[in-house]
Design a protein around this motif. Structure first.
Motif, PDB file in Angstrom:
ATOM      1  N   LEU A 266       0.826  -1.213   0.000  1.00  0.00           N
ATOM      2  CA  LEU A 266       0.000   0.000   0.000  1.00  0.00           C
ATOM      3  C   LEU A 266       0.859   1.263   0.000  1.00  0.00           C
ATOM      4  O   LEU A 266       0.550   2.232  -0.697  1.00  0.00           O
ATOM      5  CB  LEU A 266      -0.948  -0.001   1.208  1.00  0.00           C
ATOM      6  CG  LEU A 266      -2.153  -0.943   1.108  1.00  0.00           C
ATOM      7  CD1 LEU A 266      -2.871  -1.038   2.445  1.00  0.00           C
ATOM      8  CD2 LEU A 266      -3.119  -0.471   0.023  1.00  0.00           C
ATOM      9  N   ARG A 267       1.923   1.247   0.774  1.00  0.00           N
ATOM     10  CA  ARG A 267       2.805   2.420   0.791  1.00  0.00           C
ATOM     11  C   ARG A 267       3.505   2.603  -0.548  1.00  0.00           C
ATOM     12  O   ARG A 267       3.647   3.730  -1.036  1.00  0.00           O
ATOM     13  CB  ARG A 267       3.817   2.303   1.931  1.00  0.00           C
ATOM     14  CG  ARG A 267       3.177   2.448   3.301  1.00  0.00           C
ATOM     15  CD  ARG A 267       4.192   2.570   4.412  1.00  0.00           C
ATOM     16  NE  ARG A 267       3.528   2.718   5.705  1.00  0.00           N
ATOM     17  CZ  ARG A 267       4.144   3.000   6.844  1.00  0.00           C
ATOM     18  NH1 ARG A 267       5.461   3.175   6.853  1.00  0.00           N
ATOM     19  NH2 ARG A 267       3.474   3.105   7.973  1.00  0.00           N
ATOM     20  N   ALA A 268       3.937   1.499  -1.147  1.00  0.00           N
ATOM     21  CA  ALA A 268       4.579   1.586  -2.465  1.00  0.00           C
ATOM     22  C   ALA A 268       3.607   2.152  -3.497  1.00  0.00           C
ATOM     23  O   ALA A 268       3.988   2.955  -4.360  1.00  0.00           O
ATOM     24  CB  ALA A 268       5.087   0.213  -2.900  1.00  0.00           C
ATOM     25  N   MET A 269       2.338   1.747  -3.419  1.00  0.00           N
ATOM     26  CA  MET A 269       1.327   2.257  -4.352  1.00  0.00           C
ATOM     27  C   MET A 269       1.078   3.745  -4.112  1.00  0.00           C
ATOM     28  O   MET A 269       0.976   4.533  -5.056  1.00  0.00           O
ATOM     29  CB  MET A 269       0.027   1.464  -4.204  1.00  0.00           C
ATOM     30  CG  MET A 269       0.133   0.013  -4.656  1.00  0.00           C
ATOM     31  SD  MET A 269      -1.423  -0.910  -4.551  1.00  0.00           S
ATOM     32  CE  MET A 269      -2.201  -0.425  -6.105  1.00  0.00           C
ATOM     33  N   LYS A 270       0.994   4.118  -2.848  1.00  0.00           N
ATOM     34  CA  LYS A 270       0.751   5.528  -2.511  1.00  0.00           C
ATOM     35  C   LYS A 270       1.903   6.414  -2.977  1.00  0.00           C
ATOM     36  O   LYS A 270       1.699   7.466  -3.593  1.00  0.00           O
ATOM     37  CB  LYS A 270       0.552   5.666  -1.003  1.00  0.00           C
ATOM     38  CG  LYS A 270       0.246   7.076  -0.536  1.00  0.00           C
ATOM     39  CD  LYS A 270       0.048   7.124   0.972  1.00  0.00           C
ATOM     40  CE  LYS A 270      -0.242   8.543   1.446  1.00  0.00           C
ATOM     41  NZ  LYS A 270      -0.383   8.596   2.942  1.00  0.00           N
ATOM     42  N   TRP A 271       3.141   5.991  -2.691  1.00  0.00           N
ATOM     43  CA  TRP A 271       4.307   6.799  -3.037  1.00  0.00           C
ATOM     44  C   TRP A 271       4.514   6.906  -4.543  1.00  0.00           C
ATOM     45  O   TRP A 271       5.018   7.915  -5.040  1.00  0.00           O
ATOM     46  CB  TRP A 271       5.562   6.218  -2.388  1.00  0.00           C
ATOM     47  CG  TRP A 271       5.513   6.215  -0.888  1.00  0.00           C
ATOM     48  CD1 TRP A 271       4.778   7.039  -0.079  1.00  0.00           C
ATOM     49  CD2 TRP A 271       6.224   5.335  -0.006  1.00  0.00           C
ATOM     50  NE1 TRP A 271       4.979   6.730   1.240  1.00  0.00           N
ATOM     51  CE2 TRP A 271       5.860   5.689   1.329  1.00  0.00           C
ATOM     52  CE3 TRP A 271       7.116   4.279  -0.196  1.00  0.00           C
ATOM     53  CZ2 TRP A 271       6.375   5.019   2.446  1.00  0.00           C
ATOM     54  CZ3 TRP A 271       7.625   3.622   0.904  1.00  0.00           C
ATOM     55  CH2 TRP A 271       7.267   3.998   2.212  1.00  0.00           C
ATOM     56  N   SER A 272       4.134   5.866  -5.292  1.00  0.00           N
ATOM     57  CA  SER A 272       4.311   5.877  -6.751  1.00  0.00           C
ATOM     58  C   SER A 272       3.051   6.348  -7.474  1.00  0.00           C
ATOM     59  O   SER A 272       3.036   6.445  -8.699  1.00  0.00           O
ATOM     60  CB  SER A 272       4.691   4.481  -7.249  1.00  0.00           C
ATOM     61  OG  SER A 272       3.655   3.552  -6.976  1.00  0.00           O
ATOM     62  N   LYS A 273       1.983   6.592  -6.695  1.00  0.00           N
ATOM     63  CA  LYS A 273       0.674   7.016  -7.217  1.00  0.00           C
ATOM     64  C   LYS A 273       0.060   5.960  -8.129  1.00  0.00           C
ATOM     65  O   LYS A 273      -0.644   6.274  -9.090  1.00  0.00           O
ATOM     66  CB  LYS A 273       0.787   8.366  -7.940  1.00  0.00           C
ATOM     67  CG  LYS A 273       1.256   9.501  -7.041  1.00  0.00           C
ATOM     68  CD  LYS A 273       1.383  10.813  -7.799  1.00  0.00           C
ATOM     69  CE  LYS A 273       1.899  11.923  -6.891  1.00  0.00           C
ATOM     70  NZ  LYS A 273       2.093  13.195  -7.633  1.00  0.00           N
ATOM     71  N   ALA A 274       0.342   4.684  -7.820  1.00  0.00           N
ATOM     72  CA  ALA A 274      -0.224   3.575  -8.598  1.00  0.00           C
ATOM     73  C   ALA A 274      -1.634   3.266  -8.112  1.00  0.00           C
ATOM     74  O   ALA A 274      -1.906   3.261  -6.912  1.00  0.00           O
ATOM     75  CB  ALA A 274       0.663   2.351  -8.474  1.00  0.00           C
TER      76      ALA A 274
END
Length: 298
Positions: A266-274
């Motif tokens: 979830l954090r990776a998605m949030k930070w990459s705006k995925a």
């Protein structure tokens, strides 16, 4: 007519479990090789719990590892595996007795284990066959979540751009061993490498995201959304450990680490705006098989 069948073995000694993948590669004339998973065996030995907390692998888990490797050696023999590779990752490379354990396993089972660093691990994972998932016109952040570390790789328009390993893993997280500064470092790095792109999708690998994808009921090749993952994460937190095992039918060694795994994705998605994450069900063992095959061709 040229026709050949080869069998390879890949052993992944991770921080949360030890896996053996036996794969069959079929060669036919000048056609592309066909890779097929013949057998996958997973033993839930949590080496990370030993190493990250106490610094070394316990005698109990050394004995379990030796027994596992003996059985893997027998299985590969029965399957007539031609060549194998065994790689150990985060927990083994940090264990004070890691090299001694490798020597003991070699002496008692015949299995030769290589301890690899995070960059080597990321490079092997990047060798996996992603052509069925990756659109040559799109940009992806590949996220492989393990017990001891997470490997991030950026693919843009069919090419690998950059890769980095962080000591942010599920076993470390359940033991509260990941500092805020490390989270901040990962956030800054992901934002920096993805900032130039307007639209990014995630590709997730690891046992936890495979389990989540299976529960979603999505067809192979279809992504799960950020909102689905958020809702699933909240559902997990509404159950205690025992309820997650019973009501969600999770393995006992999955029911605790799946929560921090969700947090990482979830954090990776949030930070990459995925907004979406694709789950092709590939990982380190698949990359090992591919690397063996490539070396065998030379």
């Amino acid at each position: 007519m040229a026709f050949e069948i080869k069998k390879y073995g890949a052993i992944d000694i991770g921080s949360n479990a030890i896996r053996l993948l036996i794969a069959t590669v079929t060669l036919y004339n000048d056609e592309p090789p066909v890779f097929k998973k013949t057998s996958l065996v997973r033993v839930p030995i949590r080496l990370g719990q030993d190493v990250f907390v106490n610094g070394k692998i316990s005698q109990e888990n050394i004995d379990r590892m030796v027994d596992s490797m003996k059985s893997y050696q027998l299985l590969m023999g029965v399957h007539k595996v031609k060549t194998y590779k065994a790689y150990a990752t985060s927990a083994m490379r940090e264990a004070l007795n890691g090299t001694d354990v490798v020597a003991k396993i070699k002496a008692e089972s015949g299995i030769n284990i290589e301890i690899i660093d995070g960059s080597h691990e990321a490079a092997i994972i990047a060798m996996t066959d992603l052509h069925a998932v990756i659109d040559q016109e799109k940009v992806y952040l590949y996220v492989d979540v393990g017990g001891g570390s997470t490997e991030f790789t950026l693919f843009a328009y069919g090419k690998e751009i950059v890769s980095k390993s962080f000591k942010i893993g599920t076993v470390r997280l359940i033991n509260d061993m990941v500092s805020k500064s490390l989270w901040d470092e990962a956030e800054a790095w992901i934002k920096k490498i993805t900032n130039a792109y307007d639209h990014i999708d995630l590709i997730g690998s690891g046992g936890n995201i495979n389990n989540i994808f299976k529960s979603s009921g999505k067809r192979v090749g279809k992504p799960i959304s950020y909102f689905y993952l958020v809702n699933y994460y909240e559902q997990l937190q509404n159950y205690n450990y025992e309820e997650r095992v019973y009501h969600l039918n999770l393995n006992h060694d999955r029911a605790d680490v799946i929560i921090p795994a969700c947090r990482i994705y979830l954090r990776a998605m949030k930070w990459s705006k995925a907004k979406n994450i694709y789950v092709p069900k590939i990982g380190l063992t698949d990359g090992i098989i591919k690397s063996i095959f490539n070396a065998d061709k030379r």
